[in-house]
Scaffold this motif. Sequence first.
Motif, PDB file in Angstrom:
ATOM      1  N   LEU A  90      -8.003 -46.858  41.690  1.00  0.00           N
ATOM      2  CA  LEU A  90      -9.162 -46.371  42.450  1.00  0.00           C
ATOM      3  C   LEU A  90      -8.985 -44.895  42.795  1.00  0.00           C
ATOM      4  O   LEU A  90      -9.917 -44.096  42.672  1.00  0.00           O
ATOM      5  N   ALA A  91      -7.778 -44.515  43.213  1.00  0.00           N
ATOM      6  CA  ALA A  91      -7.503 -43.115  43.550  1.00  0.00           C
ATOM      7  C   ALA A  91      -7.681 -42.219  42.326  1.00  0.00           C
ATOM      8  O   ALA A  91      -8.247 -41.124  42.429  1.00  0.00           O
ATOM      9  N   ASP A  92      -7.218 -42.687  41.162  1.00  0.00           N
ATOM     10  CA  ASP A  92      -7.382 -41.901  39.934  1.00  0.00           C
ATOM     11  C   ASP A  92      -8.862 -41.723  39.591  1.00  0.00           C
ATOM     12  O   ASP A  92      -9.289 -40.645  39.180  1.00  0.00           O
ATOM     13  N   LEU A  93      -9.638 -42.782  39.774  1.00  0.00           N
ATOM     14  CA  LEU A  93     -11.073 -42.718  39.499  1.00  0.00           C
ATOM     15  C   LEU A  93     -11.760 -41.718  40.429  1.00  0.00           C
ATOM     16  O   LEU A  93     -12.555 -40.884  39.988  1.00  0.00           O
ATOM     17  N   LEU A  94     -11.418 -41.768  41.721  1.00  0.00           N
ATOM     18  CA  LEU A  94     -12.014 -40.842  42.692  1.00  0.00           C
ATOM     19  C   LEU A  94     -11.579 -39.402  42.421  1.00  0.00           C
ATOM     20  O   LEU A  94     -12.385 -38.476  42.530  1.00  0.00           O
TER      21      LEU A  94
END
Length: 137
Positions: A90-94
Amino acid sequence: MSADDLIVRALGLIEESFIASAGPGGQNVNKVATAVQIRLDVFALRLSPEVFHRLKDLAGSKMTARGEIVMTARSYRTQEQNREDARTRLADLLREAATLPARRAKSRLNRVGKAERLQTKKNRGAIKAGRGKVRLD
């Protein structure tokens, strides 16, 4: 807002639920809900329109119609590893949505290149024009 600020704010808004997994774990899979499913309400992040549209495109089917990003992690045998995996993804996507794409530099053709291109187009047109029906006049 920087990507790191966005990630910190998002991690505070995550809802986690543990579900039965079909992944690795042997007999433990039948007893313990090791897979984790995290949900993040994107509208609660108050993103700028540009970042929101990039995030929507990147998330694809992971984003619901109500504006929630749903990620499921079941690659590992423990809840903790799956939780960490889901949060990292999720952090990578954001982070990817928050970074501006590099602007494309326009290429420019010189005069000779333009003339060659137009001449090739004329030659191709002449070839295609010669493919018509044969007339016996």
